[in-house]
Scaffold this motif. Structure first.
Motif, PDB file in Angstrom:
ATOM      1  N   ARG A   1       0.827  -1.211   0.000  1.00 50.47           N
ATOM      2  CA  ARG A   1       0.000   0.000   0.000  1.00 50.47           C
ATOM      3  C   ARG A   1       0.858   1.257   0.000  1.00 50.47           C
ATOM      4  O   ARG A   1       0.587   2.209  -0.737  1.00 50.47           O
ATOM      5  N   GLN A   2       1.919   1.268   0.794  1.00 47.34           N
ATOM      6  CA  GLN A   2       2.769   2.464   0.835  1.00 47.34           C
ATOM      7  C   GLN A   2       3.593   2.619  -0.427  1.00 47.34           C
ATOM      8  O   GLN A   2       3.809   3.742  -0.900  1.00 47.34           O
ATOM      9  N   LEU A   3       4.052   1.523  -0.994  1.00 42.51           N
ATOM     10  CA  LEU A   3       4.815   1.622  -2.240  1.00 42.51           C
ATOM     11  C   LEU A   3       3.934   2.102  -3.386  1.00 42.51           C
ATOM     12  O   LEU A   3       4.402   2.820  -4.278  1.00 42.51           O
ATOM     13  N   GLN A   4       2.667   1.713  -3.376  1.00 46.12           N
ATOM     14  CA  GLN A   4       1.759   2.190  -4.420  1.00 46.12           C
ATOM     15  C   GLN A   4       1.521   3.687  -4.309  1.00 46.12           C
ATOM     16  O   GLN A   4       1.257   4.349  -5.310  1.00 46.12           O
ATOM     17  N   GLU A   5       1.621   4.214  -3.116  1.00 42.16           N
ATOM     18  CA  GLU A   5       1.505   5.664  -2.934  1.00 42.16           C
ATOM     19  C   GLU A   5       2.772   6.388  -3.366  1.00 42.16           C
ATOM     20  O   GLU A   5       2.723   7.580  -3.671  1.00 42.16           O
TER      21      GLU A   5
ATOM     22  N   LEU B   1       7.899  -6.034  -5.022  1.00 42.67           N
ATOM     23  CA  LEU B   1       9.208  -6.133  -5.676  1.00 42.67           C
ATOM     24  C   LEU B   1       9.147  -5.600  -7.098  1.00 42.67           C
ATOM     25  O   LEU B   1      10.126  -5.034  -7.598  1.00 42.67           O
ATOM     26  N   ALA B   2       8.018  -5.768  -7.774  1.00 42.27           N
ATOM     27  CA  ALA B   2       7.874  -5.220  -9.131  1.00 42.27           C
ATOM     28  C   ALA B   2       7.933  -3.694  -9.113  1.00 42.27           C
ATOM     29  O   ALA B   2       8.496  -3.074 -10.018  1.00 42.27           O
ATOM     30  N   LEU B   3       7.362  -3.076  -8.080  1.00 43.59           N
ATOM     31  CA  LEU B   3       7.430  -1.618  -7.952  1.00 43.59           C
ATOM     32  C   LEU B   3       8.840  -1.145  -7.633  1.00 43.59           C
ATOM     33  O   LEU B   3       9.173   0.015  -7.871  1.00 43.59           O
ATOM     34  N   LEU B   4       9.668  -2.053  -7.097  1.00 42.49           N
ATOM     35  CA  LEU B   4      11.046  -1.714  -6.734  1.00 42.49           C
ATOM     36  C   LEU B   4      12.040  -2.236  -7.760  1.00 42.49           C
ATOM     37  O   LEU B   4      13.227  -2.400  -7.457  1.00 42.49           O
ATOM     38  N   ASP B   5      11.573  -2.459  -8.961  1.00 42.11           N
ATOM     39  CA  ASP B   5      12.412  -3.093  -9.989  1.00 42.11           C
ATOM     40  C   ASP B   5      13.669  -2.283 -10.318  1.00 42.11           C
ATOM     41  O   ASP B   5      14.721  -2.843 -10.614  1.00 42.11           O
ATOM     42  N   ASP B   6      13.571  -0.941 -10.287  1.00 43.97           N
ATOM     43  CA  ASP B   6      14.717  -0.105 -10.648  1.00 43.97           C
ATOM     44  C   ASP B   6      15.600   0.227  -9.436  1.00 43.97           C
ATOM     45  O   ASP B   6      16.521   1.038  -9.553  1.00 43.97           O
ATOM     46  N   VAL B   7      15.324  -0.399  -8.305  1.00 39.19           N
ATOM     47  CA  VAL B   7      16.112  -0.170  -7.095  1.00 39.19           C
ATOM     48  C   VAL B   7      17.167  -1.269  -6.981  1.00 39.19           C
ATOM     49  O   VAL B   7      16.882  -2.448  -7.219  1.00 39.19           O
ATOM     50  N   THR B   8      18.367  -0.893  -6.611  1.00 42.07           N
ATOM     51  CA  THR B   8      19.468  -1.858  -6.482  1.00 42.07           C
ATOM     52  C   THR B   8      19.152  -2.893  -5.415  1.00 42.07           C
ATOM     53  O   THR B   8      18.688  -2.562  -4.327  1.00 42.07           O
ATOM     54  N   THR B   9      19.389  -4.147  -5.742  1.00 46.26           N
ATOM     55  CA  THR B   9      19.158  -5.234  -4.789  1.00 46.26           C
ATOM     56  C   THR B   9      20.349  -5.343  -3.844  1.00 46.26           C
ATOM     57  O   THR B   9      21.478  -5.583  -4.268  1.00 46.26           O
TER      58      THR B   9
END
Length: 342
Positions: free
Chosen positions: A31-35, A112-120
């Motif tokens: 919910r927070q990542l979607q915001e 994780l899909a919303l964080l796709d461009d974030v370094t793992t």
């Protein structure tokens, strides 16, 4: 973190406790990542054709005239790929490893899909140290604390001094008691011609004569029907309101009005109310009967011993279920219900 897990009546509680907590955290994170992902300023140096931030004058003084159209600047744009976003991704991976249900894994995969461009980056003490939420990132404090617990593999300190955040699961006793009584009646009337259902609307209370529009759902806790007959032959409510020990059973005012409304709407001359007992009951349940002063409609007041009704030993529990079932059968199939202990 200041959140509670609340389960309404009829909610499934078959999943292990850890899976319930994992699902709650997964929903909060998604919910927070979607915001919006957490963004932070990050200083960078670039050669641009426009001025942004500060000009690196020392570098420009050493440039050849052919590079005069390029200006080296230092500025701090907002970036999604920062330690706090990396912590979100690391926590999502960690929770996905703990998740046992497909639903929870799906929620975490969406995060994780919303964080796709974030370094793992793996969950580590160094990541936690660099990802401490600032004054403008208080909405991510819960994630930081959960990540700290996951990394240290420890539970919140519930007895230490000071503030400490954690997970709380709230079980509404009304819903639990209703479900317990419904299950007990269902088992107790097996082999008879009756069946029990509940928590579904059985009709409307009012109708507008002009438009035929209907208002206010009638939703009793317990509806008793005969096999092959759609019209209910009995109706009841389960209320988590303890009776006074050593005194005759007495219905709560609002409970009586509610039950009589159900009875009147369904055309039934009898109904029943179930209450938890304040003291142990020999046999697990007992019943007394009252009736209205004008119409003579009968209301059976059933008091049940919750400790016996929820006993972990099936043999002990089945005796109470059978006794409760007999009281309900007597109420619904006879105009002259048996009163007294059972």
């Amino acid at each position: 973190f200041p959140h509670h897990l609340t389960f309404a009546s009829g909610a499934s509680l078959k999943a292990p406790f850890l899976e319930l907590v994992t699902g709650h955290l997964a929903r909060m994170l998604l919910r927070q990542l979607q915001e919006g992902l957490p963004r932070r300023y990050h200083e960078t140096t670039e050669d641009l054709s426009v001025i942004r931030g500060r000009i690196d004058l020392q570098h420009q003084a050493r440039q050849m005239p052919s590079y005069a159209h390029r200006i080296r600047v230092r500025h701090a744009p907002l970036q999604r790929n920062n330690p706090l976003s990396q912590l979100c991704k690391a926590a999502a991976f960690h929770l996905a490893d703990l998740a046992a249900t497909a639903r929870n894994r799906r929620l975490l995969l969406e995060s994780l899909a919303l964080l796709d461009d974030v370094t793992t980056v793996p969950l580590s003490a160094e990541l936690l140290q660099s990802a401490v939420p600032g004054p403008l990132e208080v909405e991510w404090q819960w994630l930081y604390r959960v990540s700290d617990l996951l990394l240290s593999r420890r539970s919140p300190d519930l007895v230490g001094a000071g503030d400490d955040d954690g997970v709380a699961i709230l079980f509404p006793l009304d819903g639990l008691f209703e479900g317990l009584v419904r299950r007990a009646i269902d088992r107790g009337i097996q082999g008879s011609c009756l069946s029990v259902s509940g928590s579904k609307a059985i009709g409307k209370l009012f109708r507008r004569p002009a438009s035929e529009a209907e208002l206010i759902d009638l939703r009793p806790d317990l509806v008793i029907r005969k096999a092959g007959v759609t019209t209910p032959c009995g109706v009841g409510d389960a209320k988590w309101k303890r009776q006074k020990a050593g005194q005759p059973l007495a219905p709560d005012r609002s409970d009586a009005f509610q039950l009589l409304t159900y009875m009147s709407n369904l055309g039934l001359p009898h109904g029943f109310l179930c209450y938890p007992s304040s003291t142990p009951i020999n046999g697990g349940c007992r019943m007394e009967q009252v009736q209205t002063t004008r119409s003579g409609a009968k209301v059976s007041l059933i008091e049940v011993d919750v400790a016996q009704l929820a006993h972990p030993e099936p043999t002990s529990r089945s005796k109470v279920e059978a006794a409760l079932g007999q009281l309900v059968i007597a109420t619904c199939l006879s105009d002259h219900s048996t009163s007294g202990g059972s």
